[in-house]
Scaffold this active site. Structure first.
Site, PDB file in Angstrom:
ATOM      1  CB  SER A 166      -0.950  -0.027   1.184  1.00 16.05           C
ATOM      2  OG  SER A 166      -0.225   0.115   2.352  1.00 16.05           O
ATOM      3  CG  LEU A 167       0.680   4.206  -2.398  1.00 10.36           C
ATOM      4  CD1 LEU A 167      -0.218   5.050  -3.285  1.00 10.36           C
ATOM      5  CD2 LEU A 167       2.131   4.411  -2.803  1.00 10.36           C
ATOM      6  CD  GLU A 219       0.690   7.688 -11.521  1.00 14.53           C
ATOM      7  OE1 GLU A 219       0.058   6.926 -10.768  1.00 14.53           O
ATOM      8  OE2 GLU A 219       1.693   7.351 -12.145  1.00 14.53           O
ATOM      9  CE  LYS A 264      -4.314   6.242  -2.152  1.00 12.13           C
ATOM     10  NZ  LYS A 264      -5.486   5.397  -2.008  1.00 12.13           N
ATOM     11  CG  ASP A 267     -12.105   5.645  -3.622  1.00 13.82           C
ATOM     12  OD1 ASP A 267     -11.476   4.648  -3.210  1.00 13.82           O
ATOM     13  OD2 ASP A 267     -12.990   6.201  -2.972  1.00 13.82           O
ATOM     14  CE1 TYR A 305       5.636  -0.022  -9.679  1.00 11.27           C
ATOM     15  CE2 TYR A 305       4.081  -0.987  -8.112  1.00 11.27           C
ATOM     16  CZ  TYR A 305       5.377  -0.679  -8.490  1.00 11.27           C
ATOM     17  OH  TYR A 305       6.410  -1.029  -7.657  1.00 11.27           O
ATOM     18  CE  LYS A 316      -6.428   7.927   1.963  1.00  6.01           C
ATOM     19  NZ  LYS A 316      -7.457   7.035   2.067  1.00  6.01           N
ATOM     20  CB  CYS A 353     -48.808   7.838   2.303  1.00  2.00           C
ATOM     21  SG  CYS A 353     -48.258   8.269   0.652  1.00  2.00           S
ATOM     22  CB  CYS A 363     -52.519   8.516  -0.771  1.00  2.18           C
ATOM     23  SG  CYS A 363     -51.728   7.104   0.019  1.00  2.18           S
ATOM     24  CB  CYS A 420     -47.444   4.410   0.866  1.00  2.62           C
ATOM     25  SG  CYS A 420     -49.181   4.615   0.415  1.00  2.62           S
ATOM     26  CB  CYS A 428     -50.456   5.825  -3.271  1.00  7.43           C
ATOM     27  SG  CYS A 428     -49.169   6.964  -2.753  1.00  7.43           S
TER      28      CYS A 428
HETATM   29  S1  IVH Z   1       0.782   3.207  -6.996  1.00  6.50           S
HETATM   30  C1  IVH Z   1       3.373   0.260  -4.152  1.00  6.50           C
HETATM   31  N1  IVH Z   1      -0.832   4.907  -8.088  1.00  6.50           N
HETATM   32  O1  IVH Z   1      -3.873   3.174  -3.756  1.00  6.50           O
HETATM   33  C2  IVH Z   1       2.061   0.909  -4.336  1.00  6.50           C
HETATM   34  N2  IVH Z   1      -1.705   3.458  -6.422  1.00  6.50           N
HETATM   35  O2  IVH Z   1      -2.945   3.000  -0.952  1.00  6.50           O
HETATM   36  C3  IVH Z   1       1.880   1.277  -5.746  1.00  6.50           C
HETATM   37  N3  IVH Z   1      -4.106   3.735  -6.040  1.00  6.50           N
HETATM   38  O3  IVH Z   1      -3.195  -0.261  -3.628  1.00  6.50           O
HETATM   39  C4  IVH Z   1       0.581   1.881  -5.967  1.00  6.50           C
HETATM   40  N4  IVH Z   1      -4.437   5.330  -7.512  1.00  6.50           N
HETATM   41  O4  IVH Z   1      -4.983   0.526  -5.245  1.00  6.50           O
HETATM   42  C5  IVH Z   1      -0.708   3.919  -7.180  1.00  6.50           C
HETATM   43  N5  IVH Z   1      -2.164   6.445  -9.186  1.00  6.50           N
HETATM   44  C6  IVH Z   1      -2.036   5.474  -8.309  1.00  6.50           C
HETATM   45  C7  IVH Z   1      -3.123   5.004  -7.543  1.00  6.50           C
HETATM   46  C8  IVH Z   1      -2.910   3.994  -6.605  1.00  6.50           C
HETATM   47  C9  IVH Z   1      -5.010   4.551  -6.613  1.00  6.50           C
HETATM   48  C10 IVH Z   1      -4.428   2.774  -4.981  1.00  6.50           C
HETATM   49  C11 IVH Z   1      -3.879   1.394  -5.219  1.00  6.50           C
HETATM   50  C12 IVH Z   1      -3.034   1.063  -4.036  1.00  6.50           C
HETATM   51  C13 IVH Z   1      -3.540   2.026  -3.025  1.00  6.50           C
HETATM   52  C14 IVH Z   1      -2.454   2.318  -2.038  1.00  6.50           C
END
Ligand code: IVH
Length: 694
Positions: free
Chosen positions: A83-84, A117, A119, A121, A230, A316, A410, A413, A428, A434
């Site tokens: 994750s990040l 980039e 992020k 969702d 990526y 974020k 309602c 009605c 209702c 109605c």
């Molecule tokens: S790079 C080593 N780029 O965010 C991690 N992640 O919190 C490389 N995500 O699991 C991830 N937009 O699902 C990357 N432009 C982006 C992203 C992104 C959304 C998500 C991704 C990751 C999560 C990490």
């Protein structure tokens, strides 16, 4: 803080975070915002740093959430999916930049180039290509192994199944985010509402749920999309992340055009500021910005912690919120009689739009928040499309305010509302009289996806209803041109209106040719949506057979559950509905289908029950299922004493195999299955015959 206090707090935070992690990853039903979650996680991280020996083995700081689903074979990631690190503040971005430069031995004043980039969702995915062919798509899972969702991912049209360019490496992995575009999400929810079903919470959860659907055909209908960000592989010929994104674009992958190379921290901050508002114009939800060191050699030097890369950080955006006055609560009555309370707000600017209303979902929601009229409420619009009320300001509550009383009757009605056990919504029950229910049913009947009657929009329906001309769909077919004189009220527009009337009558006439499945959907039987209507029409071929079907018979059909079956039986037991159907039939609507049922290839597998598990080389799971059914066999999801064969592919779950062996089920490989198919000669076509009209 004493050690005992820290221990208690660590334990409490660990439990709370694990609970929310499960809600988010396993059940797709988050109860708290990402921001609130991240704040709690941060608290725990800080405490654990202070008291390292107190960290619990199940601490959420040690793992990424899991979205594993047992129904999909699990595959180990070649490179873990990490994750990040998250932040909500500009200072922390500066710290990140400082730390990175220190780690690579750069001077504090030097400028590192970052590729920024958005992020996205959605749901992260790893796509593996061998010799330019998409061979596997795996979800993040617990980061080490994920679910093989290849068949489902293949339904996403923007993901190339085969790369057409010349310069791709023989083996590579590309990661990105699968998402449901906002417009698709809104249309899907509208459809759920039309069918009287519970709507989905947000695009991300819907994407996640869609990816785990058992049938890839159903996934295809969800119109998911994907952005890639990526590229991974051995000895890739690119020096920067930017160059790898450009290569992905060349190879036919969809890369969001929103990325930008920033040569200084100031440019990074500009990028963040630019997209804070701009992101709401995009076709999907985004919740922040990802800042990545652009140079691959530097990325490698920086490396990873156990959880995340040291070369990237996510900034974020806080969900935007505003305080405004709750001026009133109004109620909408749907076609099925479901009541939805709506907060009427003093207009307030939020995330670039003026917000005047917010859905309150149901009575429980109002009670949960503890709202009263006259409260100053917090309205939040994060990535979400629909603003929500998250709370109220206790200090601003008027001293004379009274607890809120939900309506008992309602609003349209005045019939007393009912609430069925286990359901959150009030209804209702005055279906017949109605007004919004009557007009809602007519609008559903005329809808593009149902009878597709041109020029019969909500306004025309209202006029026809108010004139007392149309109360039910059958009344539409009795309309005479002379009855529609009231349309010509405006002499100026007389000609236009005459044309409108002609078009309306022509539209009604043309709808008589709509196929049975559309008619069945248009009737608005509760829980009978488009797909179910199609299934029923194909199975029963005509309304007579459907009308006679018992609950047992109905639930025997793939994907028809008890709730739908009960609703159908109740519908056909209602004499008024039967009278309606007879009038519609007399008007000339189609109550019989002319497409024969699926023609079988053979009955070689008749009477045999199969379970499919794992992944296959020459056929997808979905195709294999179709093949079994086309040859007369049945497919079950789990091994039981009724199973004759288990068709085992690669990476199948050991539990299934063990159970099969215990029960003496014959285990077939992919090639053994095809050999079995060849053992008997195919028999001639077997197709169902049609019945009579009632
Ligand atoms: S790079 C080593 N780029 O965010 C991690 N992640 O919190 C490389 N995500 O699991 C991830 N937009 O699902 C990357 N432009 C982006 C992203 C992104 C959304 C998500 C991704 C990751 C999560 C990490």
């Amino acid at each position: 803080m004493t050690e005992a206090e820290a221990r208690a707090q660590i334990e409490q935070l660990t439990n709370t975070l694990n609970y929310h992690n499960d809600l988010y990853y396993k059940h797709n039903k988050p109860e708290i915002s990402d921001y609130a979650f991240d704040q709690l996680l941060k608290q725990l991280e800080e405490l654990e740093a202070q008291f390292p020996t107190l960290r619990l083995p199940n601490s959420p700081t040690q793992r990424v959430g899991s979205d594993l689903d047992n129904d999909f074979p699990q595959v180990k990631h070649r490179y873990p999916m990490l994750s990040l690190a998250n932040t909500y503040s500009a200072e922390e971005i500066q710290d990140f930049d400082k730390r990175a430069k220190k780690n690579i031995g750069w001077h504090e004043e030097a400028s590192l180039a970052y590729l920024c980039e958005l992020k996205f969702d959605g749901v992260s995915i790893s796509l593996i290509y061998e010799n330019g062919l998409l061979v596997r798509a795996i979800t993040r899972g617990d980061g080490v192994q994920g679910d093989d969702v290849t068949a489902n991912v293949k339904t996403i049209r923007s993901i190339p199944l085969q790369i057409q360019a010349a310069d791709f490496p023989p083996l590579f992995e590309v990661r990105g985010e699968i998402f449901m575009p906002n417009a698709v999400f809104e249309a899907l929810n509208k459809q759920m509402e039309d069918e009287g079903k519970e709507t989905y919470a947000n695009p991300r959860n819907t994407t996640s749920g869609s990816l785990k659907l058992k049938k890839s055909t159903e996934v295809a209908k969800r119109h998911l999309d994907c952005y890639l960000y990526y590229l991974l592989g051995e000895n890739l010929p690119f020096a920067t992340h930017e160059a790898s994104l450009k290569a992905l674009e060349r190879w036919g992958f969809q890369v969001s055009p929103t990325y930008r190379l920033c040569n200084s921290l100031t440019e990074v901050m500009d990028y963040i500021a630019h997209w804070e508002k701009g992101r709401f114009e995009l076709p999907l939800e985004t919740d922040g910005v990802v800042i990545k060191v652009n140079d691959f050699a530097l990325q490698q030097e920086l490396g990873f912690t156990a959880k995340s890369p040291r070369w990237a950080i996510a900034y974020k955006y806080k969900a935007e919120s505003a305080a405004t006055l709750l001026e009133g609560i109004t109620y909408q009555v749907g076609r099925t009689g479901a009541i939805t309370p709506v907060a009427e707000l003093k207009p307030v600017q939020l995330a670039g739009t003026t917000v005047k209303r917010a859905s309150l979902h149901n009575a429980d929601e109002i009670e949960r928040i503890g709202l009263r009229l006259g409260d100053t409420v917090w309205v939040e619009k994060g990535g979400e499309i629909i603003p929500k009320i998250t709370g109220f300001d206790q200090s601003k509550r008027p001293t004379d305010s009274q607890p809120f009383q939900y309506i008992t009757h309602c609003p349209a009605c005045q019939t007393a509302l009912v609430r069925n056990a286990g359901e959150a919504q009030h209804y209702c029950p005055n279906e017949r009289l109605c007004p919004p229910q009557i007009m809602g049913r007519l609008a559903h009947f005329a809808h593009k996806k149902a009878m597709n009657i041109n020029n019969l929009g909500e306004e025309t329906i209202r006029l026809l209803y108010e004139q007392g001309l149309v109360l039910t769909p059958a009344d539409l077919y009795d309309l005479k041109k002379e009855q529609l004189d009231f349309f010509y009220k405006d002499t100026q527009k007389k000609k236009d209106d005459r044309l409108k009337v002609d078009n309306l009558l022509n539209g009604i006439e043309a709808s008589k040719q709509m196929p049975f499945e559309k008619v069945l959907f248009a009737l608005g039987i509760r829980f009978v949506g488009e797909t179910v209507a199609k299934k029923l029409a194909a199975h029963f071929q005509n309304i007579d057979r459907l009308r006679e079907a018992t609950v047992e018979e109905l639930t025997g059909i793939d994907e028809i559950g008890e709730r739908i079956a009960q609703s159908l039986v109740a519908y056909f037991a209602d004499e008024e509905q039967i009278a309606q159907l007879q009038r519609l039939q007399a008007a000339g609507l189609q109550f019989i289908t002319d497409t024969p049922t699926q023609t079988l290839e053979s009955d070689t597998l008749a009477g045999k029950t199969f379970v499919i598990s794992g992944v296959f080389t020459n056929i997808s799971r979905e195709e294999l299922k179709d093949k079994i059914e086309a040859n007369g066999g049945k497919v079950q999801s789990g091994v039981s004493s009724k199973t004759n064969y288990l068709v085992a592919g690669e990476n199948m779950g050991p539990a299934k195999l063990e159970k099969a062996q215990k029960l003496g089920v014959v285990v077939l490989s992919e090639s053994q299955f095809f050999a079995l198919l060849q053992t008997e000669k195919p028999s001639p076509n077997l197709s169902a015959q049609q019945g009579n009209l009632f």
